[in-house]
Motif scaffolding. Structure first.
Motif, mmCIF file in Angstrom:
data_model
loop_
_atom_site.group_PDB
_atom_site.id
_atom_site.type_symbol
_atom_site.label_atom_id
_atom_site.label_comp_id
_atom_site.label_asym_id
_atom_site.label_seq_id
_atom_site.Cartn_x
_atom_site.Cartn_y
_atom_site.Cartn_z
ATOM 1 N N VAL A 136 1.571 4.402 -2.897
ATOM 2 C CA VAL A 136 1.155 5.689 -2.273
ATOM 3 C C VAL A 136 2.381 6.292 -2.764
ATOM 4 O O VAL A 136 2.356 7.624 -3.590
ATOM 5 N N ILE A 174 -8.062 12.564 2.763
ATOM 6 C CA ILE A 174 -7.187 12.762 3.981
ATOM 7 C C ILE A 174 -8.139 13.786 4.827
ATOM 8 O O ILE A 174 -7.997 13.229 6.086
ATOM 9 N N THR A 230 -5.600 3.818 1.391
ATOM 10 C CA THR A 230 -4.426 3.715 2.413
ATOM 11 C C THR A 230 -4.403 5.241 3.261
ATOM 12 O O THR A 230 -4.260 5.231 4.421
ATOM 13 N N LEU A 231 -4.423 6.181 2.354
ATOM 14 C CA LEU A 231 -4.261 7.736 3.099
ATOM 15 C C LEU A 231 -5.216 7.997 4.133
ATOM 16 O O LEU A 231 -5.030 8.538 5.074
ATOM 17 N N GLN A 233 0.760 -1.272 0.062
ATOM 18 C CA GLN A 233 0.046 0.015 0.079
ATOM 19 C C GLN A 233 0.947 1.317 0.045
ATOM 20 O O GLN A 233 0.661 2.451 -0.818
ATOM 21 N N TRP A 234 1.965 1.193 0.776
ATOM 22 C CA TRP A 234 2.709 2.481 0.996
ATOM 23 C C TRP A 234 3.637 2.459 -0.354
ATOM 24 O O TRP A 234 3.883 3.777 -0.686
ATOM 25 N N TYR A 280 2.261 6.692 -6.764
ATOM 26 C CA TYR A 280 1.156 7.525 -7.156
ATOM 27 C C TYR A 280 1.471 9.190 -6.817
ATOM 28 O O TYR A 280 1.266 9.725 -7.853
ATOM 29 N N ALA A 281 2.055 9.254 -5.740
ATOM 30 C CA ALA A 281 2.425 10.575 -5.606
ATOM 31 C C ALA A 281 3.628 11.044 -6.579
ATOM 32 O O ALA A 281 3.409 12.325 -7.178
ATOM 33 N N CYS A 288 -5.449 0.662 -3.406
ATOM 34 C CA CYS A 288 -5.505 2.106 -3.499
ATOM 35 C C CYS A 288 -4.893 3.197 -2.683
ATOM 36 O O CYS A 288 -4.972 3.105 -1.292
ATOM 37 N N PRO A 289 -4.266 4.152 -3.216
ATOM 38 C CA PRO A 289 -3.477 4.838 -2.291
ATOM 39 C C PRO A 289 -4.441 5.774 -1.461
ATOM 40 O O PRO A 289 -4.090 6.242 -0.372
ATOM 41 N N GLU A 290 -5.540 6.493 -2.143
ATOM 42 C CA GLU A 290 -6.651 7.155 -1.253
ATOM 43 C C GLU A 290 -7.060 6.627 -0.147
ATOM 44 O O GLU A 290 -7.268 7.186 0.929
ATOM 45 N N THR A 303 -7.783 13.089 -3.461
ATOM 46 C CA THR A 303 -6.898 12.450 -2.331
ATOM 47 C C THR A 303 -6.658 13.564 -1.262
ATOM 48 O O THR A 303 -6.926 12.984 -0.089
#
Ligand code: SF4
Length: 470
Positions: free
Chosen positions: A30, A151, A92-93, A26-27, A33-34, A88-90, A147
């Protein structure tokens, strides 16, 4: 589940036991993605000769719109919402933010059933106005904006949960529908659940601590892949929950929970309406003709401001160095095309369904109509896949790859999606007949199935124009 778990159940169990590995994945996602979202937006725009392998910006465009989105959609149909639960990064965040946030309860306004449609409409429309597929700044404001919102919601609501994903994520409604086709799902065996509770009371088993289900699903009733993020955390809980195979689409025939208007709106007015509108305006000669007519009319009446007014790039596409600037007329027409055109398409799809529901006899309830409409999920999902993969094709063609077979593949997929829909309609009406909801026998089923066939036509018509007609 006292017998030895089969291979797929063991896979679910492995997901439960390898939380550390899943968190690492997951990270890493992230981070990627970033990087792909932010760095291209800081670089100068590439020239027209730039290719996937020679420009980070084009590479990021290819990854986001050419690979990521189309294959996320496919993964929903094949494996349920594993994307949400594992990658999914969203998700996770927002979950990480909610662990350190205020932990407030979900407010009533957030539980409104219209959010899945409104969030999908808003993101789709904004994405087109900001040219999300073409420019990294567009991708940054649309994806990055979502995103940041995820958060913020995580920081305010829930405790270690994914309130954003459950209530407001712009693609939650779409994923909820597509995952119902999946041949795999986590399911709770009610009898085993009760037996475990009894064993705990008898002192024959130890009480297990409840898994932290991030999308807040009532675990005892779990029988739908629609809301479940397939994260695997609950696998083995009370010896009653596990990953299982099922017939693809089985959940549509006998939905575990009532089908609601919110599902219908996302499917018929979202996937088969708004989304097609968003993919079609830039390919349509009618759009150009309407725009020219309006522009001439404005000039004749000395109304120049809609033609000369532009807005900041992050609101409305504005790249003069690339000869790509939307004025107010462009922005208004795109909005009208997507909203009104999407609405008309949704209405044209609804009409035969309404008629079929009425002619099928029995009590023509809306819940029966919502249920029947689920037959259109394969076509709705395929349409978004075709629209997104058009970007993939354009980029690959730009790199000199021969794709002359693409239209044959598209036609085949459209036919298969319609046939799958008809089979679903036949089985759904069969289920409705068995449960006493239909007035007649096979004739009623035939009417319902024919109405679904007719409901496929508006979407098929626009896809035909896009890939063959225009
Ligand atoms: S029910 Fe919740 S914990 Fe279980 S797999 Fe689905 S999302 Fe994960």
């Amino acid at each position: 589940m006292t017998s030895r778990p089969n291979r797929i159940a063991r896979f679910g169990q492995a997901m439960q036991q390898r939380r550390g590995l899943i968190q690492l994945i997951q990270w890493v996602v992230v981070g990627l993605y970033a990087f792909l979202l932010v760095v291209p937006a800081l670089l100068p725009l590439p020239d027209y000769q730039a290719h996937i392998l020679t420009s980070l910006t084009v590479f990021a465009e290819f990854v986001f719109w050419g690979l990521w989105w189309p294959f996320v959609l496919i993964s929903m149909v094949l494996m349920g919402r594993v994307w949400c639960g594992v990658f999914c990064p969203e998700g996770t965040l927002t979950e990480a933010a909610s662990r350190i946030g205020l932990g407030r309860p979900i407010p009533d306004w957030m539980r409104w059933g219209g959010w899945p449609f409104v969030a999908f409409l808003g993101t789709t429309l904004y994405g087109q106005l900001a040219s999300v597929y073409q420019y990294p700044l567009g991708a940054l404001v649309v994806l990055g904006g979502s995103t940041v919102a995820a958060i913020i919601v995580g920081l305010i609501y829930g405790k270690g949960t994914r309130v954003w994903c459950r209530q407001l994520c712009p693609v939650n409604g779409v994923f909820n529908l597509l995952a119902r086709l999946s041949p795999t799902h986590f399911r709770t065996d009610q009898a085993q659940w009760a037996a475990h509770n009894q064993a705990v009371r008898n002192g024959d088993a130890v009480r297990m601590s409840a898994p932290d289900c991030a999308p807040l699903i009532p675990l005892k009733q779990l029988d739908s892949a629609g809301d479940c993020h397939a994260c695997g955390r609950c696998s083995g809980y009370k010896d009653a929950m596990q990953l299982e195979w099922r017939a693809p689409g089985a959940e549509l025939i006998e939905p575990p929970q009532p089908v609601r208007f919110t599902h219908y709106s996302v499917l018929v007015f979202g996937l088969l309406g708004i989304a097609i509108g968003a993919f079609s305006w830039s390919a349509s000669p009618w759009f150009v003709q309407i725009k020219q007519l309006l522009a001439f009319w404005l000039i004749e009446h000395d109304l120049m401001w809609p033609l000369t007014t532009t807005l900041p790039t992050w609101i409305l596409t504005n790249y003069p160095e690339h000869n790509d600037v939307f004025n107010l007329l462009d922005g208004s027409l795109i909005t009208l095309w997507i909203v009104v055109g999407g609405g008309l398409l949704g209405a044209a799809t609804s009409l035969p369904l309404l008629l079929g529901n009425w002619l099928m006899g029995g009590k023509a309830t809306l819940s029966r109509l919502w249920h029947l409409s689920l037959s259109l999920i394969p076509l709705g999902g395929l349409g978004v896949f075709l629209g997104l993969s058009a970007t993939t094709m354009t980029l690959l063609r730009g790199d000199g790859i021969n794709l002359t077979w693409a239209n044959d593949l598209r036609a085949t997929l459209l036919v298969l999606a319609c046939l799958w829909g008809l089979r679903l309609a036949w089985r759904i009406t069969g289920e409705q007949l068995n449960s006493g909801q239909l007035g007649g026998g096979s004739t009623s089923r035939l009417i319902g199935t024919t109405s679904v066939a007719m409901a496929c036509l508006p979407a098929i018509g626009v896809w035909y124009l896009m890939f063959w007609g225009w």
